[in-house]
Design a protein around this motif. Structure first.
Motif, short mmCIF file in Angstrom:
data_model
loop_
_atom_site.label_atom_id
_atom_site.label_comp_id
_atom_site.label_asym_id
_atom_site.label_seq_id
_atom_site.Cartn_x
_atom_site.Cartn_y
_atom_site.Cartn_z
N ARG A 1 5.41 -6.81 11.09
CA ARG A 1 5.75 -6.55 9.69
C ARG A 1 6.12 -5.08 9.48
O ARG A 1 7.08 -4.77 8.77
N ARG A 2 5.39 -4.18 10.12
CA ARG A 2 5.70 -2.75 9.96
C ARG A 2 7.10 -2.47 10.52
O ARG A 2 7.90 -1.75 9.94
N GLU A 3 7.37 -3.07 11.67
CA GLU A 3 8.67 -2.90 12.31
C GLU A 3 9.80 -3.42 11.41
O GLU A 3 10.83 -2.78 11.27
N PHE A 4 9.54 -4.55 10.81
CA PHE A 4 10.53 -5.14 9.90
C PHE A 4 10.81 -4.19 8.74
O PHE A 4 11.96 -3.93 8.39
N LEU A 5 9.76 -3.65 8.15
CA LEU A 5 9.93 -2.75 7.00
C LEU A 5 10.68 -1.50 7.39
O LEU A 5 11.52 -0.99 6.65
N ARG A 6 10.37 -0.99 8.58
CA ARG A 6 10.98 0.27 9.01
C ARG A 6 12.43 0.09 9.41
O ARG A 6 13.31 0.81 8.95
N SER A 7 12.67 -0.88 10.28
CA SER A 7 14.01 -0.92 10.89
C SER A 7 14.94 -1.90 10.21
O SER A 7 16.13 -1.65 10.07
N GLN B 1 0.85 -1.20 0.00
CA GLN B 1 0.00 0.00 0.00
C GLN B 1 0.88 1.25 0.00
O GLN B 1 0.63 2.20 -0.74
N ASP B 2 1.92 1.22 0.82
CA ASP B 2 2.78 2.40 0.92
C ASP B 2 3.78 2.51 -0.23
O ASP B 2 4.56 3.46 -0.29
N LEU B 3 3.76 1.52 -1.14
CA LEU B 3 4.51 1.67 -2.39
C LEU B 3 3.61 2.22 -3.48
O LEU B 3 4.06 2.47 -4.60
N TYR C 1 11.26 1.84 1.27
CA TYR C 1 10.74 3.08 0.68
C TYR C 1 9.26 3.21 1.00
O TYR C 1 8.50 2.25 0.88
N ASN C 2 8.85 4.42 1.40
CA ASN C 2 7.46 4.65 1.76
C ASN C 2 6.92 5.82 0.93
O ASN C 2 7.16 6.99 1.24
N ALA C 3 6.20 5.47 -0.14
CA ALA C 3 5.71 6.50 -1.06
C ALA C 3 4.55 7.30 -0.48
O ALA C 3 4.18 8.34 -1.02
N THR C 4 3.97 6.79 0.61
CA THR C 4 2.94 7.59 1.28
C THR C 4 3.60 8.78 1.97
O THR C 4 3.05 9.89 1.98
N GLU C 5 4.78 8.55 2.51
CA GLU C 5 5.52 9.64 3.17
C GLU C 5 6.24 10.51 2.15
O GLU C 5 6.21 11.74 2.24
N VAL C 6 6.91 9.86 1.21
CA VAL C 6 7.67 10.59 0.19
C VAL C 6 7.21 10.12 -1.19
O VAL C 6 7.66 9.09 -1.69
C1 LIG Z 1 4.40 4.87 5.63
O1 LIG Z 1 4.10 6.17 6.02
C2 LIG Z 1 2.77 6.36 6.50
C3 LIG Z 1 2.58 7.85 6.72
O2 LIG Z 1 3.56 8.36 7.57
C4 LIG Z 1 2.59 5.52 7.75
O3 LIG Z 1 1.27 5.67 8.21
C5 LIG Z 1 2.86 4.06 7.41
O4 LIG Z 1 2.77 3.24 8.55
C6 LIG Z 1 4.23 3.90 6.79
N1 LIG Z 1 4.37 2.53 6.30
C7 LIG Z 1 5.31 1.71 6.72
C8 LIG Z 1 5.31 0.36 6.11
O5 LIG Z 1 6.16 2.02 7.53
#
Ligand SMILES: *[C@@H]1O[C@H](CO)[C@@H](O)[C@H](O)[C@H]1NC(C)=O
Length: 495
Positions: free
Chosen positions: A420-426, A60-62, A431-436
């Motif tokens: 899973r979110r933790e794995f992706l982040r750390s 989703q964030d891609l 890459y998070n296209a929702t943020e950038v």
């Molecule tokens: C990507 O960024 C959005 C907005 O900051 C956040 O809500 C989301 O959890 C992030 N996704 C991941 C996989 O870190």
């Protein structure tokens, strides 16, 4: 006939003359559609299970934001002529599905056909356009895939087809809701010449099937403009679809795109290299990217293909120009079906970079080459200023540039959304296209969008590369010597 230049089209779209005028699909839409794997086995459970996994896998964030329901969702019309959702498959109704998806940050896609019936013989929207568009709007639908089955003979000339599909475009407009309009008329009646006036995307071929190059009589038309092309049908291989779109790549522009059909990645019928080539070509040709696999049994290999941000960045590049074929070589080893060819494709990107793809659909590994003179053919026949520059070559499938299969497996194996979110982040710095958004990431030269630097090509030179059978090499060229002059030439051509 010469198609208007890019500059002219930019001017037209700026003044609101061109395309669906709904402001959507400035870059090709991305998401998931159930058809390729599930066909008629649809339900709210399937859609919501899938959307949950799209989020958890970082897809989703891609950019994979549209969850699109295909055929077989209705149980007909009520006494007022309104479409009714099948209450076994969608016990809380369609509005509830839309609400749940919106809650998770997704957009909801729906399906109907510009015919008396849909392709699977459910109620179609022909002559019910206003009522059905209003139902979709009332339910909170954000996207309509509009098919072409059972059209009661209302096809055969561009104007007849245009009018039939325009009726739904007008009906959607009348609802006042912002709904991405995706035509599925299989390339019939020269849709590439008129689709852009009323829709955000239009299919250019019969349905894809899970084969890289196998020819099939059901995908008989090799050229959609061929007047003998009366059965665009189905069973179109990746190679067949690429060959069909080749003459029309210039018709896709921000707001309206050639649709090469949903992705087969992860379905199981192709090799990993074939799926990488398929995904790369769809991205670079600026097709909508709609996953078509079962997310609940996704393999690490397919996850690590469709989550490659450097390839997605080609698709979402703000300039919105598809790659053009600059070489087609038929004099190569063929397989038992008599199929074998090799292509080079090239196209400009917003920041002055150039994407170059070596596609080997021959039945053997090949040594391939392309000269800068040909790579920049669109910027002048032998006169492009880019020919006189040195270029760094970035491999967009370079191992350091993409998620490893091991990491993809670890992500799939992680238990639950938080892990899973933790794995992706750390763990993988994903890459998070929702943020950038991609446009911003490209502007900032985020290294995750630029692949792995593997070499250079000097002014006046050529790129030579060994390409494995049924695979693609996807390179992003970045000017070393003349960043500024490349930018200048880009600006000039946009004036
Ligand atoms: C990507 O960024 C959005 C907005 O900051 C956040 O809500 C989301 O959890 C992030 N996704 C991941 C996989 O870190």
């Amino acid at each position: 006939m010469r198609f208007p230049t890019e500059g002219l089209l930019v001017a037209l779209s700026a003044s609101g003359v061109r395309a669906a005028r709904n402001g959507l699909a400035r870059t090709p839409q991305m998401g998931w559609n159930n058809w390729n794997t599930f066909a008629c086995s649809v339900s709210s459970t399937l859609l919501l299970d899938t959307s949950k996994l799209l989020t958890e896998y970082g897809l989703q964030d891609l950019g994979y934001k549209y969850v699109v329901l295909d055929d077989c969702w209705s149980s007909g019309r009520d006494d007022n002529g309104k479409l009714v959702a099948d209450s076994d498959k969608f016990p809380d109704g369609m509005g509830a599905v839309a609400d749940a998806l919106h809650e998770q940050g997704f957009l909801f896609g729906m399906y109907s056909s510009a015919g008396e019936m849909t392709c699977a013989r459910y109620a179609g929207s022909l002559d019910y356009e206003e009522a059905d568009a209003q139902s979709f709007a009332d339910w909170g639908v954000d996207y309509l895939k509009y098919d072409n089955c059972y059209h009661m003979g209302r096809f055969g000339t561009p104007l007849v087809s245009f009018n039939r599909f325009n009726a739904m475009a007008e009906a959607i407009k009348k609802t006042g809701r912002s709904i991405l309009y995706s035509l599925c008329s299989w390339g019939e009646d020269y849709v590439h010449t008129w689709g852009g006036s009323i829709a955000n995307s239009w299919r250019i071929s019969g349905d894809i099937y899970d084969s890289f190059a196998r020819p099939d009589d059901l995908c008989s038309c090799t050229n959609a403009a061929d007047p003998e092309c009366i059965a665009p049908g189905t069973h179109c291989s990746v190679l067949a679809i690429i060959n069909k779109v080749a003459p029309y790549i210039d018709r896709g522009l921000p707001g309206g795109w050639n649709d090469l059909d949903m992705l087969e990645v992860g379905h199981g019928g192709m090799t990993e290299e074939e799926y990488k080539a398929h995904f790369s070509m769809w991205a670079a040709l600026k097709s909508p990217l709609l996953l078509g696999n079962d997310l609940r049994s996704m393999t690490a290999s397919s996850l690590a293909i469709v989550n490659n941000p450097a390839i997605i960045a080609l698709n979402q590049d703000p300039r919105g120009r598809a790659v053009q074929r600059i070489q087609r070589n038929l004099d190569v080893p063929v397989d038992r079906h008599g199929v074998g060819e090799a292509h080079v494709w090239s196209g400009p990107l917003a920041n002055g970079d150039q994407v170059v793809i070596f596609l080997n659909a021959a039945d053997a590994d090949l040594d391939m080459a392309a000269a800068l003179e040909d790579i920049f053919i669109m910027d002048g026949v032998g006169t492009a200023p880019q020919i006189r520059q040195d270029w760094a070559i970035h491999d967009l499938w370079g191992n350091s540039a993409r998620m490893s299969t091991d990491d993809a497996q670890a992500l799939l194996d992680a238990k639950g959304a938080d892990a899973r979110r933790e794995f992706l982040r750390s763990k993988v710095d994903w890459y998070n296209a929702t943020e950038v958004p991609y446009a911003e990431g490209l502007e900032r030269r985020d290294s995750r969008l630029f692949g792995e630097r593997i070499g250079t090509v000097e002014a006046g030179g050529e790129i030579k590369v060994r390409v494995q059978r049924h695979s693609a090499k996807v390179f992003r060229l970045q000017s070393i010597s003349g960043q500024d002059s490349a930018r200048k030439s880009l600006l000039r051509d946009e004036l």
